[in-house]
Scaffold this active site. Structure first.
Site, PDB file in Angstrom:
ATOM      1  N   GLU A 180       0.806  -1.207   0.000  1.00  0.00           N
ATOM      2  CA  GLU A 180       0.000   0.000   0.000  1.00  0.00           C
ATOM      3  C   GLU A 180       0.845   1.265   0.000  1.00  0.00           C
ATOM      4  OE1 GLU A 180      -2.674  -0.250   3.248  1.00  0.00           O
ATOM      5  OE2 GLU A 180      -3.735  -2.021   2.470  1.00  0.00           O
ATOM      6  N   HIS A 271      12.235  -3.864 -20.708  1.00  0.00           N
ATOM      7  CA  HIS A 271      13.190  -4.884 -20.280  1.00  0.00           C
ATOM      8  C   HIS A 271      14.572  -4.233 -20.158  1.00  0.00           C
ATOM      9  CE1 HIS A 271      10.535  -8.188 -22.222  1.00  0.00           C
ATOM     10  NE2 HIS A 271      10.343  -8.178 -20.924  1.00  0.00           N
ATOM     11  N   CYS A 390      16.627  -8.920 -28.657  1.00  0.00           N
ATOM     12  CA  CYS A 390      15.367  -9.597 -28.310  1.00  0.00           C
ATOM     13  C   CYS A 390      15.235 -10.926 -29.037  1.00  0.00           C
ATOM     14  CB  CYS A 390      14.170  -8.719 -28.686  1.00  0.00           C
ATOM     15  SG  CYS A 390      13.890  -7.326 -27.579  1.00  0.00           S
TER      16      CYS A 390
END
Length: 469
Positions: A180, A271, A390
């Site tokens: 929280e 990323h 990637c």
């Protein structure tokens, strides 16, 4: 524990083949290129051929190169799990009419970015002297969460020898743990063990056969603490990175855990491999890559047996916007026999003046091993948010481990010719998001994949093959 250098170890880059359903659905929140090109017409044939050409050129330059098959798409089984009934044609039609976002998700060709396939630890670093694999659970998005089952089967089919290769289960799918005090209620919560694979992992060492230090980069702490992004969700948790390290038997002396800079995530750096790339002792990174840059570098220096060579690109040279648009850091950094390194960059780096100037005047002219920049055309992949880094999963293998591989996945001129002919036979040269409901596309894809498994000699790896075995 095996910490003695191994002779004749090569890093093999296993590139993901682009699948027949390559399209621009804009599914990836936080991936700026994917979001910006949403709805445009894609060219699956061109995308696959661009990827094969990159693999071929690196193979011909003397780098060890492998290939990974794409996923089964559309994933009609996933639609059936979500309650759609009838024949395959009816399922596709119902999904297109009632839940278009689900149809787009089950047609994603995102497995092409095999840096997300999993995390790999070479045998020289593992306590049992085997190469270790953990498929990424990819919990941050539904379209990628569909991948791990087939990814695990593919890795187990290729790296099948249990005496040399160890396979671990994906991390558990769990809800997020609320914090929280730090959570941003606007963003979707990141699952506690969200793991995106090697896109957030870099191994730094001397030669590839020497013991290394594993740099795990995370976006947030699942159990609270630290800064978090405000615009886009963090995809990797510290707890996931720590769990993978434990699975592989890595010790505290072999690992460094660093937090990705939240401001970089909010700029589109979803990323770590969009903002940093490492190879051997070199870490090429942007000033905004890590939240605590100094601590990260100090810990790497303290744990590495080879001196770290940091190559830092300052914000004043390349903005975060230019870094994301050009994918300068989503490049392949490759070792050469003479000790120099080659940086393979996407063509978009030439289109940004500041980036190209930095490459020429800073990286190539600097005191570092990078001696050559090679430009590759990967526009079809780049428009969906994936560059050279990637597209590949890095696996350091000894000669004996390479010999133990199953199937036909190490690239040769003959395999290049076979894959090129296969793509030309089966792939469309135009695919818009509305075409995903075409039942003929599903039939074409299954036919292509069935032939591919025979071509790669992998046996039954896809759900449709297993269901009919």
């Amino acid at each position: 524990m095996s910490r003695v250098p191994l002779p004749n170890v090569q890093e093999v880059n296993f590139d993901g083949l682009v699948g027949p359903t390559h399209n621009y659905s804009g599914l990836a929140l936080g991936n700026v290129a994917s979001m910006n090109h949403q709805g445009q017409v894609a060219n699956p044939k061109e995308a696959a051929l661009q990827g094969i050409l990159k693999m071929q050129s690196l193979m011909e330059a003397g780098y060890a190169q492998g290939v990974l098959p794409p996923q089964q798409r559309p994933d009609i089984g996933a639609l059936r799990d979500l309650g759609f009934r009838g024949s395959d044609r009816e399922v596709l039609a119902h999904a297109a009419r009632e839940a278009p976002p689900l149809l787009r998700a089950v047609c994603s060709a995102s497995s092409m970015w095999s840096a997300n396939a999993g995390t790999v630890t070479p045998s020289v670093d593992a306590p049992d002297g085997r190469v270790h694999f953990t498929p990424a659970n990819l919990q941050s998005s539904f379209h990628r969460f569909l991948e791990p089952f087939t990814t695990a089967r593919v890795l187990q089919a290729i790296f099948h020898d249990e005496q040399r290769f160890a396979h671990h289960p994906v991390l558990p799918a769990t809800p997020a743990f609320a914090d929280e005090g730090a959570a941003n209620p606007v963003l979707p919560a990141t699952p506690a063990f969200a793991d995106e694979g090697a896109a957030n992992h870099t191994r730094l060492c001397g030669a590839h056969g020497e013991p290394g230090v594993h740099l795990f980069v995370y976006g947030r702490r699942a159990f609270g603490g630290g800064r978090e992004p405000k615009r886009f969700p963090a995809r990797q948790t510290l707890e996931a990175s720590q769990a993978v390290a434990r699975q592989h038997g890595l010790t505290e002396a072999q690992t460094v855990f660093a937090q990705q800079h939240p401001d970089a995530i909010d700029a589109g750096v979803f990323h770590n491999d969009v903002i940093a790339v490492g190879n051997g002792p070199v870490l090429l990174y942007h000033e905004m890559a890590f939240l605590d840059e100094e601590r990260t570098l100090d810990e790497l220096r303290a744990k590495m047996s080879t001196p770290l060579i940091p190559v830092r690109v300052p914000l004043e040279a390349v903005s975060l916007e230019d870094a994301v648009a050009s994918y300068l850091f989503n490049s392949q950094l490759l070792s050469n026999p003479d000790g120099s390194m080659t940086l393979v960059v996407p063509g978009e780096c030439q289109e940004r003046e500041a980036v190209w100037r930095t490459l020429q005047d800073y990286l190539l002219a600097g005191h570092n091993p990078i001696s050559e920049v090679v430009v590759k055309d990967l526009k079809q992949s780049m428009r969906n948010g994936g560059g050279p880094a990637c597209l590949r999963l890095r696996v350091a293998l000894s000669e004996a481990e390479q010999t133990a591989l199953s199937g036909r996945t190490l690239l040769t001129p003959t395999l290049v010719a076979d894959l090129t002919a296969w793509v030309n036979r089966h792939y469309r040269d135009r695919l818009a998001p509305e075409d995903l409901a075409d039942p003929l596309l599903a039939e074409e894809s299954l036919t292509a994949l069935d032939e591919l498994t025979q071509l790669l000699q992998l046996g039954a790896i896809y759900p449709f093959q297993l269901n009919h075995a």
